[in-house]
Motif scaffolding. Sequence first.
Motif, PDB file in Angstrom:
ATOM      1  N   LEU A 164       0.803  -1.223   0.000  1.00  0.00           N
ATOM      2  CA  LEU A 164       0.000   0.000   0.000  1.00  0.00           C
ATOM      3  C   LEU A 164       0.836   1.273   0.000  1.00  0.00           C
ATOM      4  N   ALA A 165       1.900   1.312   0.783  1.00  0.00           N
ATOM      5  CA  ALA A 165       2.535   2.604   1.060  1.00  0.00           C
ATOM      6  C   ALA A 165       4.053   2.522   1.109  1.00  0.00           C
ATOM      7  N   GLU A 166       4.668   3.680   0.879  1.00  0.00           N
ATOM      8  CA  GLU A 166       6.108   3.830   0.997  1.00  0.00           C
ATOM      9  C   GLU A 166       6.501   4.069   2.459  1.00  0.00           C
ATOM     10  N   LYS A 167       7.758   3.825   2.758  1.00  0.00           N
ATOM     11  CA  LYS A 167       8.269   4.102   4.094  1.00  0.00           C
ATOM     12  C   LYS A 167       8.085   5.584   4.435  1.00  0.00           C
ATOM     13  N   GLY A 168       7.644   5.847   5.659  1.00  0.00           N
ATOM     14  CA  GLY A 168       7.464   7.217   6.127  1.00  0.00           C
ATOM     15  C   GLY A 168       6.044   7.730   6.016  1.00  0.00           C
ATOM     16  N   PHE A 169       5.192   7.024   5.251  1.00  0.00           N
ATOM     17  CA  PHE A 169       3.810   7.485   5.117  1.00  0.00           C
ATOM     18  C   PHE A 169       3.083   7.312   6.454  1.00  0.00           C
ATOM     19  N   LYS A 170       2.223   8.266   6.774  1.00  0.00           N
ATOM     20  CA  LYS A 170       1.448   8.204   8.012  1.00  0.00           C
ATOM     21  C   LYS A 170      -0.040   8.136   7.684  1.00  0.00           C
ATOM     22  N   LEU A 171      -0.733   7.286   8.402  1.00  0.00           N
ATOM     23  CA  LEU A 171      -2.162   7.117   8.145  1.00  0.00           C
ATOM     24  C   LEU A 171      -2.935   7.044   9.451  1.00  0.00           C
ATOM     25  N   ARG A 172      -4.231   7.279   9.331  1.00  0.00           N
ATOM     26  CA  ARG A 172      -5.136   7.215  10.486  1.00  0.00           C
ATOM     27  C   ARG A 172      -6.181   6.131  10.259  1.00  0.00           C
ATOM     28  N   GLY A 173      -6.482   5.418  11.316  1.00  0.00           N
ATOM     29  CA  GLY A 173      -7.489   4.371  11.226  1.00  0.00           C
ATOM     30  C   GLY A 173      -8.048   4.046  12.594  1.00  0.00           C
ATOM     31  N   HIS A 174      -8.524   2.838  12.754  1.00  0.00           N
ATOM     32  CA  HIS A 174      -9.022   2.417  14.067  1.00  0.00           C
ATOM     33  C   HIS A 174      -8.848   0.917  14.229  1.00  0.00           C
ATOM     34  N   GLU A 175      -8.795   0.476  15.474  1.00  0.00           N
ATOM     35  CA  GLU A 175      -8.743  -0.943  15.814  1.00  0.00           C
ATOM     36  C   GLU A 175      -9.965  -1.289  16.657  1.00  0.00           C
ATOM     37  N   PHE A 176     -10.454  -2.530  16.450  1.00  0.00           N
ATOM     38  CA  PHE A 176     -11.719  -2.903  17.085  1.00  0.00           C
ATOM     39  C   PHE A 176     -11.761  -4.422  17.122  1.00  0.00           C
ATOM     40  N   HIS A 177     -11.052  -5.054  18.076  1.00  0.00           N
ATOM     41  CA  HIS A 177     -10.953  -6.515  18.027  1.00  0.00           C
ATOM     42  C   HIS A 177     -10.778  -7.106  19.421  1.00  0.00           C
TER      43      HIS A 177
END
Length: 461
Positions: A382-395
């Motif tokens: 999906l992404a290159e090194k250094g990319f920052k993303l936002r998401g969530h965890e629910f498990h």
Amino acid sequence: MGKGVMIAGTHSGSGKTTVGLGLLGALSKKYTVTPFKVGPDYIDTAYHKFVCGRVSYNLDVFMLGEERLKALYGLKSDGDIALVEGVMGLFDGLDTQGFGSSAHVAKILNLPVILVIDASGMARSASAMVGGFRDFDREVNIAGVILNKVGGQKHYELLKQSIERDTGVPVFGFIPGDPELCLPERHLGLVPVYEMEGLKKKFHRLYSYIERYIDLDGILRTAEKAGSLDIKGQVPAFADFCVNNEAVKIAVAMDEAFNFYYQSGLEVFRDMGAKLVPFSPLHDIALPDGISGLYLGGGFPEMFAGQLSRNLPMLESIKNSIESGLPTYAECGGFMYLSRCIRDQEGKGYPMAGVYDIEAVMTRRLQHFGYVEAEVTSENVLAEKGFKLRGHEFHHSEMVGFFENTCYLVGKPGKPEKWRCGYRFKNCLATYVHIDFFAYPNLAENFLRKCLEFLKRSEFK
């Protein structure tokens, strides 16, 4: 911008989901309704689609940001009326300022709010509650009230007279207290619609209450008062990139065990030209023919662990495809499916695909629950090194065992604790972190480029 209204509650359990589903179903008999859900909830959006026949979109400020959220609402609210279901209590958000709350989203989108109140055991105190919510933040337009769990017509008349006299906020009707309307829940919220039986009968009962006791015309008039929305050039849902969908086909796991996807994220792949091919890890015996990508979303694989484990041909098909370099992205439940086994709380193990030599062990408490931020520490599908993303965890599971090749450093916003995730094997990335590709069309583009590369290698062979 067209008609729109938000259905919000005073607190979790006030009845906003029940009222929202009833309104969606009743209004859909005459109008084209576009449903939305505030926050990262997958299960409620599936119920929205069930009752009104149209896909529902998640409006999450943390994951999308304000501009992308406005763009999503503007691009998708193409029906006669948009109905947005709130989350938790009206002012409950990520922090003490209510970031990401229903109120926050209502202000961003200039939507009038209809407040749902659990009126069981209340009389004039309901006026104090409505007045308090109305005055707490005057930038939030509380345009009406619906009363839930009302004891009968006389109880309703008392409540309506008090609220309208004391606060000036109109009351649009009520839902009587009826245990038959309750939807069963489990550890992550409502039991998914895919597992429910007898829903049509339950919702028919709800619609009859809505049509009998709710002023639908008043709600439509309120929706007409939604404010204008400045969407900077109608931000597109995809980058300047397109593939031939006759060539790039992505298999998407979609059945009772795997159904947690953001509709807006799936549509990014579609809008970039990819063809999404649904399949069932539960019921099919192999991946679809001619695919050049695989997306294993979240869900409840632990509830179907035995059946998934017995479907050996599918497990073998997926493992062999990933071994061959098939670009694969797996989130949460999909991640669990690619582990060596899922182990329940009693210690019984159910063998899975075994792409990763670790076990998904079910626990009695949520793990890393809530919003997260992830930094990519090494390149992946999906992404290159250094990319920052936002998401969530629910498990309710955790991975037990050692796997060295991880590419995410994950943490909660503003908190020092960090942990490794983003398990990488060849062209496969598996993680507990859920993201919405509408926020990151560049990541979808990166994945599709990997699919094209795989396709060319396959043709060469």
